[in-house]
Design an enzyme around this catalytic site. Structure first.
Site, PDB file in Angstrom:
ATOM      1  N   GLY A 149      -7.052  -9.948  -2.130  1.00  0.00           N
ATOM      2  CA  GLY A 149      -5.714  -9.685  -2.670  1.00  0.00           C
ATOM      3  C   GLY A 149      -4.960 -10.985  -2.918  1.00  0.00           C
ATOM      4  O   GLY A 149      -5.504 -12.089  -2.743  1.00  0.00           O
ATOM      5  N   LEU A 200     -11.337  -3.161  -2.269  1.00  0.00           N
ATOM      6  CA  LEU A 200     -11.144  -3.305  -3.729  1.00  0.00           C
ATOM      7  C   LEU A 200     -10.168  -2.269  -4.282  1.00  0.00           C
ATOM      8  O   LEU A 200     -10.163  -2.013  -5.486  1.00  0.00           O
ATOM      9  CB  LEU A 200     -12.490  -3.227  -4.483  1.00  0.00           C
ATOM     10  CG  LEU A 200     -13.529  -4.294  -4.110  1.00  0.00           C
ATOM     11  CD1 LEU A 200     -14.817  -4.079  -4.912  1.00  0.00           C
ATOM     12  CD2 LEU A 200     -13.000  -5.698  -4.382  1.00  0.00           C
ATOM     13  N   ASP A 254     -13.437  -0.177   4.110  1.00  0.00           N
ATOM     14  CA  ASP A 254     -12.074   0.243   4.333  1.00  0.00           C
ATOM     15  C   ASP A 254     -11.767  -0.001   5.803  1.00  0.00           C
ATOM     16  O   ASP A 254     -12.540   0.430   6.661  1.00  0.00           O
ATOM     17  CB  ASP A 254     -12.028   1.753   4.021  1.00  0.00           C
ATOM     18  CG  ASP A 254     -10.672   2.162   3.580  1.00  0.00           C
ATOM     19  OD1 ASP A 254      -9.714   1.714   4.229  1.00  0.00           O
ATOM     20  OD2 ASP A 254     -10.581   2.918   2.595  1.00  0.00           O
ATOM     21  N   LYS A 296       1.271  -1.894  -0.652  1.00  0.00           N
ATOM     22  CA  LYS A 296       2.498  -2.694  -0.650  1.00  0.00           C
ATOM     23  C   LYS A 296       3.501  -2.348  -1.741  1.00  0.00           C
ATOM     24  O   LYS A 296       4.478  -3.084  -1.918  1.00  0.00           O
ATOM     25  CB  LYS A 296       2.129  -4.172  -0.754  1.00  0.00           C
ATOM     26  CG  LYS A 296       1.390  -4.508  -2.048  1.00  0.00           C
ATOM     27  CD  LYS A 296       1.215  -6.002  -2.210  1.00  0.00           C
ATOM     28  CE  LYS A 296       0.605  -6.328  -3.557  1.00  0.00           C
ATOM     29  NZ  LYS A 296       0.434  -7.754  -3.795  1.00  0.00           N
ATOM     30  N   SER A 339       6.797  -8.412   6.840  1.00  0.00           N
ATOM     31  CA  SER A 339       7.630  -8.629   5.652  1.00  0.00           C
ATOM     32  C   SER A 339       9.084  -8.790   6.054  1.00  0.00           C
ATOM     33  O   SER A 339       9.552  -8.148   7.008  1.00  0.00           O
ATOM     34  CB  SER A 339       7.495  -7.412   4.741  1.00  0.00           C
ATOM     35  OG  SER A 339       8.492  -7.428   3.759  1.00  0.00           O
ATOM     36  N   THR A 380      11.313  -7.470   4.744  1.00  0.00           N
ATOM     37  CA  THR A 380      11.955  -6.170   4.550  1.00  0.00           C
ATOM     38  C   THR A 380      12.380  -5.549   5.887  1.00  0.00           C
ATOM     39  O   THR A 380      13.316  -4.750   5.925  1.00  0.00           O
ATOM     40  CB  THR A 380      11.016  -5.239   3.744  1.00  0.00           C
ATOM     41  OG1 THR A 380      11.778  -4.183   3.218  1.00  0.00           O
ATOM     42  CG2 THR A 380       9.885  -4.690   4.558  1.00  0.00           C
ATOM     43  N   TYR A 417       7.091   2.001   3.040  1.00  0.00           N
ATOM     44  CA  TYR A 417       6.336   0.738   3.121  1.00  0.00           C
ATOM     45  C   TYR A 417       6.946  -0.164   4.198  1.00  0.00           C
ATOM     46  O   TYR A 417       6.248  -0.672   5.073  1.00  0.00           O
ATOM     47  CB  TYR A 417       6.343   0.028   1.757  1.00  0.00           C
ATOM     48  CG  TYR A 417       6.086  -1.454   1.854  1.00  0.00           C
ATOM     49  CD1 TYR A 417       4.797  -1.929   2.056  1.00  0.00           C
ATOM     50  CD2 TYR A 417       7.136  -2.370   1.791  1.00  0.00           C
ATOM     51  CE1 TYR A 417       4.565  -3.287   2.194  1.00  0.00           C
ATOM     52  CE2 TYR A 417       6.914  -3.720   1.924  1.00  0.00           C
ATOM     53  CZ  TYR A 417       5.631  -4.184   2.128  1.00  0.00           C
ATOM     54  OH  TYR A 417       5.414  -5.527   2.280  1.00  0.00           O
ATOM     55  N   LYS A 461       5.599  -1.592   8.143  1.00  0.00           N
ATOM     56  CA  LYS A 461       5.573  -2.979   8.650  1.00  0.00           C
ATOM     57  C   LYS A 461       6.265  -3.045  10.012  1.00  0.00           C
ATOM     58  O   LYS A 461       5.754  -3.650  10.964  1.00  0.00           O
ATOM     59  CB  LYS A 461       6.243  -3.929   7.654  1.00  0.00           C
ATOM     60  CG  LYS A 461       5.485  -4.099   6.343  1.00  0.00           C
ATOM     61  CD  LYS A 461       4.119  -4.741   6.556  1.00  0.00           C
ATOM     62  CE  LYS A 461       3.318  -4.857   5.299  1.00  0.00           C
ATOM     63  NZ  LYS A 461       1.929  -5.281   5.514  1.00  0.00           N
TER      64      LYS A 461
HETATM   65  N1  UFG Z   1      14.281  -7.815 -10.060  1.00  0.00           N
HETATM   66  C1  UFG Z   1      14.823  -7.602 -11.325  1.00  0.00           C
HETATM   67  N2  UFG Z   1      14.008  -7.087 -12.286  1.00  0.00           N
HETATM   68  C2  UFG Z   1      12.695  -6.771 -12.065  1.00  0.00           C
HETATM   69  C3  UFG Z   1      12.153  -6.989 -10.764  1.00  0.00           C
HETATM   70  C4  UFG Z   1      12.979  -7.505  -9.792  1.00  0.00           C
HETATM   71  O1  UFG Z   1      15.998  -7.881 -11.558  1.00  0.00           O
HETATM   72  O2  UFG Z   1      12.040  -6.282 -12.986  1.00  0.00           O
HETATM   73  C5  UFG Z   1      15.126  -8.407  -9.012  1.00  0.00           C
HETATM   74  C6  UFG Z   1      15.304  -7.524  -7.787  1.00  0.00           C
HETATM   75  O3  UFG Z   1      16.399  -6.660  -7.947  1.00  0.00           O
HETATM   76  C7  UFG Z   1      15.511  -8.572  -6.685  1.00  0.00           C
HETATM   77  C8  UFG Z   1      14.653  -9.748  -7.146  1.00  0.00           C
HETATM   78  O4  UFG Z   1      14.477  -9.563  -8.553  1.00  0.00           O
HETATM   79  O5  UFG Z   1      16.852  -8.991  -6.647  1.00  0.00           O
HETATM   80  C9  UFG Z   1      13.288  -9.796  -6.481  1.00  0.00           C
HETATM   81  O6  UFG Z   1      12.638  -8.537  -6.638  1.00  0.00           O
HETATM   82  P1  UFG Z   1      11.083  -8.331  -6.288  1.00  0.00           P
HETATM   83  O7  UFG Z   1      10.753  -6.929  -6.671  1.00  0.00           O
HETATM   84  O8  UFG Z   1      10.281  -9.415  -6.878  1.00  0.00           O
HETATM   85  O9  UFG Z   1      11.045  -8.534  -4.716  1.00  0.00           O
HETATM   86  P2  UFG Z   1      11.831  -7.743  -3.558  1.00  0.00           P
HETATM   87  O10 UFG Z   1      12.713  -8.750  -2.894  1.00  0.00           O
HETATM   88  O11 UFG Z   1      12.448  -6.504  -4.011  1.00  0.00           O
HETATM   89  O12 UFG Z   1      10.620  -7.278  -2.652  1.00  0.00           O
HETATM   90  C10 UFG Z   1       9.745  -8.198  -2.055  1.00  0.00           C
HETATM   91  C11 UFG Z   1       8.370  -7.584  -1.893  1.00  0.00           C
HETATM   92  C12 UFG Z   1       8.395  -6.448  -0.917  1.00  0.00           C
HETATM   93  C13 UFG Z   1       9.040  -6.839   0.351  1.00  0.00           C
HETATM   94  C14 UFG Z   1      10.387  -7.475   0.104  1.00  0.00           C
HETATM   95  C15 UFG Z   1      10.909  -8.063   1.389  1.00  0.00           C
HETATM   96  O13 UFG Z   1       7.894  -7.107  -3.138  1.00  0.00           O
HETATM   97  O14 UFG Z   1       7.056  -6.104  -0.635  1.00  0.00           O
HETATM   98  O15 UFG Z   1      10.272  -8.543  -0.826  1.00  0.00           O
HETATM   99  O16 UFG Z   1      12.240  -8.384   1.302  1.00  0.00           O
HETATM  100  F1  UFG Z   1       9.226  -5.754   1.131  1.00  0.00           F
END
Ligand code: UFG
Length: 332
Positions: A10, A33, A58, A84, A124, A126, A148, A152
């Site tokens: 991954g 996978l 798995d 995730k 995470s 999160t 999710y 965690k």
């Molecule tokens: N965002 C947009 N447009 C998009 C995607 C994201 O504006 O198309 C913004 C989101 O609102 C956020 C920032 O970009 O403000 C980051 O978003 P991500 O989806 O890239 O990441 P997240 O912070 O939401 O989530 C990530 C991981 C999760 C984890 C989390 C922990 O993807 O697995 O961080 O805080 F749980």
């Protein structure tokens, strides 16, 4: 003796395999996978000049994991394997609880039986929910907004209880902030299936023309420019954080934030990507995405103090390397 890396094909797992081998570790990969491709194994072998033992299993399959531990001797385990996708977890909660909890329980159980004491778990940021920033490891965890995130937090508790019962276990719970970027060679990187949920893979697909425009989820947050603030970390820095955690492993349960400590807004992120790669990213502001917090960034002092680890790469490196990977690997 080897390190078992579950989910080693991954995004974060594969970069950690490279970092481990660079530091002289022998690595065995277990991956089913389900969200990765076998081609990543070839890419890893090319990058490292090593033949890497690979088991397509798995981790919730107890018999398969037991057989693996019969075939190979491990000095430690890094457990990345897990689902995730935040949105998917809301629609299919049982799939997430079953897979993410059972894989951790199965693996920890076999480690206990076989006397493998070092266990590194992918957690995470999160789990902090809507705590005050910067998030530090001593904070009381707040409920997350999706299954999710709950898996965690639950796995952290399960491993904590295991240490309570079995004091010589060495558990590191690594709380990742927002990993992005790719290996600078472009040989491995982030290749999500379907339309990406996360900001960087979405932007790189807008940059190739595969997606038309980025939707910025909300510009009415209580942040300087109104868009969400996150602590983006280069996946190679994150990978090196795992090596540091392994090298500084000690009995007990130890929690570390792996981030840069620096917050970046969505608009700052777009501006940096455009400047570094000289590509315009069309975007429009749309309503907030359910479950997002305004701010997420780390207090990184504990990892620095105890692991002697800090992130070295900046957002420019992350944007450059992510785009390099996308250019070399996008099919269209
Ligand atoms: N965002 C947009 N447009 C998009 C995607 C994201 O504006 O198309 C913004 C989101 O609102 C956020 C920032 O970009 O403000 C980051 O978003 P991500 O989806 O890239 O990441 P997240 O912070 O939401 O989530 C990530 C991981 C999760 C984890 C989390 C922990 O993807 O697995 O961080 O805080 F749980």
């Amino acid at each position: 003796m080897s390190i078992l890396v579950t989910g080693g094909l991954g995004f974060i797992g594969s970069h950690t395999v490279v970092a481990l081998i660079k530091e002289g570790y022998k690595v065995v990969i277990a991956d089913n996978l389900s969200n990765s491709k076998i081609e990543v194994l070839n890419a890893l072998e090319n990058l490292t000049n090593e033949t890497i033992p690979f088991y397509q299993i798995d981790v919730i399959d107890e018999d398969a994991v037991s057989r693996l531990f019969e075939n190979q001797k491990f000095s430690g385990v890094i457990h990345f394997a897990g689902y995730k996708a935040v949105g998917e977890s809301v629609n299919e909660p049982l799939k997430y609880y079953r897979n993410n909890l059972l894989s951790t329980i199965t693996l920890a159980n076999i480690c206990q039986k076989k006397g493998v004491k070092k266990f590194i778990f992918s957690s995470s940021a999160t789990v902090y929910g809507s705590n005050r920033v910067p998030f530090d490891e001593t904070m009381q965890l707040l409920p997350t907004t999706n299954p999710y995130g709950e898996t965690k937090a639950m796995c952290e508790r399960i491993l904590g209880d295991l240490v309570q019962a079995n004091g010589d276990f060495e558990v590191a719970l690594l709380r990742y902030f927002n990993p992005i970027g790719a290996h600078p060679s472009g040989g491995i990187g982030e290749a999500p299936n379907g339309i990406p949920n996360n900001l960087m893979p979405f932007i790189t697909q807008v940059a190739t023309g595969k997606l038309k425009e980025l939707q910025v989820f909300g510009d009415d947050y209580p942040t300087p420019d109104g868009t969400g603030v996150r602590d983006y970390i280069h996946v190679m820095d994150l990978a090196e954080g795992h090596v540091a955690a392994l090298e500084n492993s000690k009995p007990g349960v130890h929690i570390y934030n792996l981030g840069t400590g620096k917050g970046t807004s969505v608009l700052e992120f777009i501006e940096t990507f455009e400047r570094v790669n000289k590509i315009k990213i069309p975007y429009k502001v749309v309503p907030r995405r359910v479950g997002d917090v305004a701010y997420s960034y780390a207090d990184v002092s504990k990892a620095k103090r105890e692991l002697n680890w800090t992130a070295k790469r900046n957002l420019e490196h992350m944007c450059r390397d992510a785009w390099n990977f996308e250019k070399l690997n996008s099919k269209d």
